[in-house]
Design a protein around this motif. Structure first.
Motif, PDB file in Angstrom:
ATOM      1  N   THR A  48       0.827  -1.202   0.000  1.00 42.19           N
ATOM      2  CA  THR A  48       0.000   0.000   0.000  1.00 42.19           C
ATOM      3  C   THR A  48       0.865   1.259   0.000  1.00 42.19           C
ATOM      4  N   LEU A  49       1.906   1.257   0.840  1.00 41.79           N
ATOM      5  CA  LEU A  49       2.803   2.417   0.894  1.00 41.79           C
ATOM      6  C   LEU A  49       3.473   2.656  -0.449  1.00 41.79           C
ATOM      7  N   MET A  50       3.899   1.603  -1.119  1.00 48.70           N
ATOM      8  CA  MET A  50       4.578   1.759  -2.402  1.00 48.70           C
ATOM      9  C   MET A  50       3.619   2.262  -3.478  1.00 48.70           C
ATOM     10  N   ARG A  51       2.360   1.813  -3.409  1.00 49.47           N
ATOM     11  CA  ARG A  51       1.382   2.309  -4.381  1.00 49.47           C
ATOM     12  C   ARG A  51       1.105   3.798  -4.163  1.00 49.47           C
ATOM     13  N   ARG A  52       1.190   4.236  -2.928  1.00 47.73           N
ATOM     14  CA  ARG A  52       0.957   5.649  -2.617  1.00 47.73           C
ATOM     15  C   ARG A  52       2.173   6.520  -2.918  1.00 47.73           C
TER      16      ARG A  52
END
Length: 344
Positions: free
Chosen positions: A27-31
């Motif tokens: 999720t962090l990488m997608r953000r």
């Protein structure tokens, strides 16, 4: 994000916890978060101080479990992992847990390291010294707005709180080699731009410029103004003084503002133009203006002072004034410098 971290901290199932950790970092990488945000999220998840350090900058990001910058002195790392990009170790991540390492600590750091590598690959700093000329031009152009300039600096790998020095270079040596020499162990980027090489650095060492390199170093904090200063300082360089800081020019920098037609019409500058046909006389005058002393000029030229005296007497006749007088020395120095600035 914080709510997910709280739920993860209360999971009993190690397998489910591992899946949740992976999902958390996905999720962090997608953000597309940056390194400080990545460190904050990880510290909240781990419920202990979490750190990220890149070898290229040497600066550590340490965040406590409340998501704020850690104010306590660094403790020994309880768990560490390497940040790897293109099979090269570029940094380290770690946890400073005061108790026994948790069962998911290693997995969490593995995912944190992967996420940090993705951030570096996306936003910099890149491993190479050579940079995209378009990004460098965005940094130094007076037409760039501050938002575009800040983004370009970030993509080049420069931290927002570090001043960037701009260096204008002329040399036959590769720019990346020069950049690595003059700014060892610190962020540095280089790119060719028109007829001049550009080096962006957080600090430079004048003693490390290799022979044969001409360089002007800007002084202003704003990169666009620093670039203009660097180009001006480059114009003042000579074989005797190949590297010049703009800050050291002082009032001499005003000579660069004189229109070239005006400079050519000056009688003293016109006399230097005639003198330039004789390299021996020009070298003698240069040595005398640089030292301000007949005997020191003789030492510099490896000649007897009487020989230099005779040369200066003849040069004075060509210039039309007495060189050994204080005003004559000032006039000669200004005329010689102005002549060098003609046509860049």
């Amino acid at each position: 994000m914080e709510a997910l971290a709280v739920r993860l901290s209360h999971l009993d199932s190690q397998a489910e916890g591992a899946i949740r950790v992976v999902m958390f970092y996905d999720t962090l990488m997608r953000r597309r978060v940056d390194l400080p945000a990545l460190a904050r999220a990880s510290a909240v998840l781990a419920e202990c101080v979490t750190g990220i350090r890149l070898h290229s900058t040497g600066r550590a990001i340490r965040v406590s479990s409340d998501g704020r910058e850690a104010s306590t002195p660094p403790s020994p790392a309880s768990t560490t992992a390497s940040i790897t990009l293109d099979e090269e170790e570029i940094g380290t991540v770690w946890l400073e847990r005061s108790s026994t390492p948790g069962s998911l600590d290693e997995l969490m750091l593995d995912r944190l390291a992967l996420a940090a590598a993705a951030v570096v690959e996306r936003y910099g700093p890149a491993r190479t010294t050579m940079a995209d000329p378009a990004l460098v031009e965005l940094v130094i152009s007076s037409d760039s707005d501050e938002a575009a300039r800040a983004r370009a600096l970030r993509l080049l790998g420069f931290a927002a709180d570090l001043p960037v020095r701009v260096i204008a270079v002329r040399s036959q040596l590769p720019l990346d080699k020069i950049g690595c020499l003059v700014c060892p162990g610190r962020p540095v980027k280089a790119a060719p731009l028109a007829d001049v090489g550009v080096i962006l650095a957080t600090r430079e060492d004048l003693a490390r410029f290799p022979a044969g390199v001409r360089a002007g170093i800007g002084a202003a904090e704003s990169p666009d103004r620093s670039w203009r200063e660097a180009r001006t300082a480059l114009r003042f360089t000579t074989p005797r003084e190949p590297v010049i800081r703009y800050a050291d020019l002082g009032a001499l920098s005003l000579l660069a503002e004189i229109p070239q037609d005006t400079a050519r019409e000056n009688t003293d500058v016109a006399a230097i133009v005639r003198l330039a046909d004789n390299p021996e006389d020009l070298e003698t005058l240069d040595a005398y203006c640089a030292t301000g002393s007949l005997r020191r000029a003789a030492d510099l030229l490896h000649l007897h002072h009487s020989s230099v005296s005779r040369r200066l007497e003849q040069i004075g006749k060509t210039l039309g004034f007495e060189l050994t007088q204080p005003t004559g020395l000032v006039r000669a120095g200004l005329a010689l410098t102005t002549w060098r600035l003609l046509d860049g």
